[in-house]
Design a protein around this motif. Structure first.
Motif, PDB file in Angstrom:
ATOM      1  N   GLN A  50      -6.869  19.421 -20.229  1.00  0.00           N
ATOM      2  CA  GLN A  50      -8.325  19.366 -20.331  1.00  0.00           C
ATOM      3  C   GLN A  50      -8.822  18.030 -19.793  1.00  0.00           C
ATOM      4  OE1 GLN A  50      -9.942  22.168 -21.596  1.00  0.00           O
ATOM      5  NE2 GLN A  50      -7.846  22.950 -21.541  1.00  0.00           N
ATOM      6  N   ALA A  51     -10.109  17.963 -19.495  1.00  0.00           N
ATOM      7  CA  ALA A  51     -10.713  16.706 -19.046  1.00  0.00           C
ATOM      8  C   ALA A  51     -10.424  15.629 -20.094  1.00  0.00           C
ATOM      9  CB  ALA A  51     -12.214  16.874 -18.851  1.00  0.00           C
ATOM     10  N   GLY A  52      -9.976  14.484 -19.644  1.00  0.00           N
ATOM     11  CA  GLY A  52      -9.660  13.376 -20.545  1.00  0.00           C
ATOM     12  C   GLY A  52      -8.202  13.321 -20.963  1.00  0.00           C
ATOM     13  N   ASP A  53      -7.465  14.410 -20.778  1.00  0.00           N
ATOM     14  CA  ASP A  53      -6.032  14.403 -21.095  1.00  0.00           C
ATOM     15  C   ASP A  53      -5.283  13.541 -20.091  1.00  0.00           C
ATOM     16  OD1 ASP A  53      -6.067  16.076 -23.309  1.00  0.00           O
ATOM     17  OD2 ASP A  53      -5.528  17.884 -22.182  1.00  0.00           O
ATOM     18  N   PRO A  55      -0.952  11.952 -19.667  1.00  0.00           N
ATOM     19  CA  PRO A  55       0.389  12.151 -20.234  1.00  0.00           C
ATOM     20  C   PRO A  55       0.563  11.463 -21.592  1.00  0.00           C
ATOM     21  CG  PRO A  55       0.559  11.693 -17.898  1.00  0.00           C
ATOM     22  CD  PRO A  55      -0.886  11.496 -18.270  1.00  0.00           C
ATOM     23  N   ASP A  56       0.021  10.251 -21.736  1.00  0.00           N
ATOM     24  CA  ASP A  56       0.180   9.524 -22.998  1.00  0.00           C
ATOM     25  C   ASP A  56      -0.628  10.145 -24.135  1.00  0.00           C
ATOM     26  OD1 ASP A  56      -2.106   8.559 -21.554  1.00  0.00           O
ATOM     27  OD2 ASP A  56      -2.203   6.831 -22.886  1.00  0.00           O
ATOM     28  N   THR A  57      -1.813  10.694 -23.842  1.00  0.00           N
ATOM     29  CA  THR A  57      -2.608  11.310 -24.914  1.00  0.00           C
ATOM     30  C   THR A  57      -1.995  12.641 -25.353  1.00  0.00           C
ATOM     31  OG1 THR A  57      -4.146  12.372 -23.346  1.00  0.00           O
ATOM     32  CG2 THR A  57      -4.755  10.187 -24.189  1.00  0.00           C
ATOM     33  N   ILE A  58      -1.403  13.361 -24.398  1.00  0.00           N
ATOM     34  CA  ILE A  58      -0.718  14.610 -24.752  1.00  0.00           C
ATOM     35  C   ILE A  58       0.528  14.294 -25.578  1.00  0.00           C
ATOM     36  CG2 ILE A  58       0.545  16.597 -23.830  1.00  0.00           C
ATOM     37  CD1 ILE A  58      -1.428  16.541 -21.452  1.00  0.00           C
ATOM     38  N   ALA A  59       1.263  13.249 -25.191  1.00  0.00           N
ATOM     39  CA  ALA A  59       2.454  12.834 -25.948  1.00  0.00           C
ATOM     40  C   ALA A  59       2.075  12.426 -27.367  1.00  0.00           C
ATOM     41  CB  ALA A  59       3.169  11.692 -25.232  1.00  0.00           C
ATOM     42  N   GLU A  60       0.983  11.708 -27.509  1.00  0.00           N
ATOM     43  CA  GLU A  60       0.505  11.308 -28.838  1.00  0.00           C
ATOM     44  C   GLU A  60       0.182  12.541 -29.679  1.00  0.00           C
ATOM     45  OE1 GLU A  60      -0.583   9.136 -32.025  1.00  0.00           O
ATOM     46  OE2 GLU A  60      -0.122   8.068 -30.178  1.00  0.00           O
ATOM     47  N   LYS A  61      -0.477  13.510 -29.062  1.00  0.00           N
ATOM     48  CA  LYS A  61      -0.893  14.722 -29.770  1.00  0.00           C
ATOM     49  C   LYS A  61       0.308  15.558 -30.221  1.00  0.00           C
ATOM     50  CE  LYS A  61      -3.798  18.785 -28.914  1.00  0.00           C
ATOM     51  NZ  LYS A  61      -4.717  19.414 -27.960  1.00  0.00           N
ATOM     52  N   TYR A  62       1.306  15.714 -29.359  1.00  0.00           N
ATOM     53  CA  TYR A  62       2.426  16.614 -29.659  1.00  0.00           C
ATOM     54  C   TYR A  62       3.650  15.922 -30.246  1.00  0.00           C
ATOM     55  CZ  TYR A  62       0.075  20.572 -27.626  1.00  0.00           C
ATOM     56  OH  TYR A  62      -0.806  21.582 -27.398  1.00  0.00           O
ATOM     57  N   TYR A  63       3.861  14.653 -29.900  1.00  0.00           N
ATOM     58  CA  TYR A  63       5.079  13.970 -30.345  1.00  0.00           C
ATOM     59  C   TYR A  63       4.799  12.794 -31.275  1.00  0.00           C
ATOM     60  CZ  TYR A  63       6.782  16.628 -26.349  1.00  0.00           C
ATOM     61  OH  TYR A  63       7.062  17.625 -25.454  1.00  0.00           O
ATOM     62  N   LEU A  87      -7.518  16.756 -11.386  1.00  0.00           N
ATOM     63  CA  LEU A  87      -8.731  15.933 -11.377  1.00  0.00           C
ATOM     64  C   LEU A  87      -9.859  16.704 -12.038  1.00  0.00           C
ATOM     65  CD1 LEU A  87      -8.528  14.699  -7.675  1.00  0.00           C
ATOM     66  CD2 LEU A  87      -7.900  13.422  -9.734  1.00  0.00           C
ATOM     67  N   PHE A  88     -10.797  15.978 -12.629  1.00  0.00           N
ATOM     68  CA  PHE A  88     -11.933  16.596 -13.299  1.00  0.00           C
ATOM     69  C   PHE A  88     -13.228  15.921 -12.861  1.00  0.00           C
ATOM     70  CE2 PHE A  88      -8.298  17.382 -15.984  1.00  0.00           C
ATOM     71  CZ  PHE A  88      -8.460  18.709 -16.343  1.00  0.00           C
ATOM     72  N   ASN A 162      -5.833  22.468  -7.686  1.00  0.00           N
ATOM     73  CA  ASN A 162      -6.094  21.654  -8.871  1.00  0.00           C
ATOM     74  C   ASN A 162      -5.868  22.457 -10.148  1.00  0.00           C
ATOM     75  OD1 ASN A 162      -6.994  18.955  -9.730  1.00  0.00           O
ATOM     76  ND2 ASN A 162      -8.739  20.040 -10.591  1.00  0.00           N
ATOM     77  N   ASP A 163      -6.260  23.729 -10.146  1.00  0.00           N
ATOM     78  CA  ASP A 163      -6.082  24.583 -11.328  1.00  0.00           C
ATOM     79  C   ASP A 163      -4.607  24.814 -11.644  1.00  0.00           C
ATOM     80  OD1 ASP A 163      -8.774  24.739 -11.800  1.00  0.00           O
ATOM     81  OD2 ASP A 163      -9.022  26.760 -10.973  1.00  0.00           O
ATOM     82  N   VAL A 164      -3.765  24.912 -10.623  1.00  0.00           N
ATOM     83  CA  VAL A 164      -2.324  25.080 -10.846  1.00  0.00           C
ATOM     84  C   VAL A 164      -1.765  23.848 -11.572  1.00  0.00           C
ATOM     85  CG1 VAL A 164      -0.084  25.170  -9.652  1.00  0.00           C
ATOM     86  CG2 VAL A 164      -1.944  26.660  -8.927  1.00  0.00           C
TER      87      VAL A 164
END
Length: 191
Positions: A50-53, A55-63, A87-88, A162-164
Motif C-alpha cells: 500500500q502507499a506508504g509501505d 520493506p522496514d514498515t512491513i517487517a515491523e508489522k509482520y516480524y 511507486l504511488f 507497477n501493479d505487479v
C-alpha cells in the motif's frame, strides 16, 4: 538480526597503497537460502503493498522489527528496492514525467496492440482464470472486432508493471529463526 552486516565476512585491503591494510566488511557476499522454505505453500502470505509501505514498515508489522526488512526483500527476490518497489501518487507521476515528458504524453503514446484471447473470469468452484492476450501488429489489430482488441498506452503499460510490483509474499514469522540461522551460516562460512 539487527546486526545483519556483522555476519558478513571481512577482508583486508590497502586502500591508500601505503602498505597499511584496513579490515573491511565484504558487503558483496550474497546468499541464497538453502532450505526449501521459499517454495512451500503455507510458508508465506500474499500481501499487496500500500502507499506508504516500505520493506522496514512491513517487517515491523509482520516480524516486530524493521531490522527484518532484508527478509521481505530477499523472500521476494528484490535486489534494488529503489527500482523494484512500486511507486504511488506523486512518485509515480514524477516517474512518468521523467520518462515520457508528461502523463498526457504517456497516455497518448501507443505501447502495443493486443488481441484479447479471453477475459478474466471466476469459475463456479472459485478458480480464477486470468485475462489472456497476444500482442499483434496494427494491421491485425485493425481487423479485429472491437470486443477482441485492446490498445495499451505507455501509461497503461507502466501501471501494469507497477501493479505487479505491489504483490509480494510475506514469509510466516514461525520460519524467521530458521532463515536467520541459515543466512548467518552462509555469510560466516561461505557455504
Amino acid at each position: 538480526m539487527s546486526n545483519y552486516f556483522s555476519y558478513f565476512p571481512t577482508t583486508e585491503h590497502d586502500l591508500t597503497n601505503n602498505g597499511q591494510k584496513v579490515k573491511l566488511t565484504n558487503i558483496l557476499r550474497r546468499f541464497k537460502v538453502k532450505s526449501d522454505v521459499k517454495g512451500r505453500i503455507g510458508v508465506y502470505h500474499d500481501y499487496e503493498i500500500q502507499a506508504g509501505d516500505r520493506p522496514d514498515t512491513i517487517a515491523e508489522k509482520y516480524y516486530g522489527s524493521p531490522a527484518y526488512a532484508w527478509v521481505v526483500l530477499h523472500f521476494n527476490d528484490i535486489i534494488d528496492p529503489v527500482f523494484e518497489w512500486p511507486l504511488f501518487d506523486i512518485d509515480f507521476s514524477n516517474y512518468m514525467k521523467g520518462k515520457y515528458g508528461s502523463v498526457p504524453s504517456a497516455q497518448a503514446t501507443v505501447h502495443e496492440y493486443r488481441q484479447i484471447l479471453n477475459e478474466a473470469k471466476v469459475l463456479n468452484n472459485g478458480t480464477r482464470i486470468p485475462k489472456r492476450w497476444a500482442v499483434v501488429d496494427l494491421t491485425t489489430y485493425s481487423l479485429l472486432p472491437e470486443e477482441s482488441r485492446e490498445l495499451i498506452s505507455k501509461y497503461d503499460y507502466e501501471i501494469e508493471k507497477n501493479d505487479v510490483k505491489r504483490k509480494v509474499k510475506i514469509m510466516d514469522k514461525k520460519y524467521l529463526l530458521q532463515i536467520q540461522e541459515e543466512v548467518k551460516d552462509i555469510l560466516r562460512n561461505g557455504i
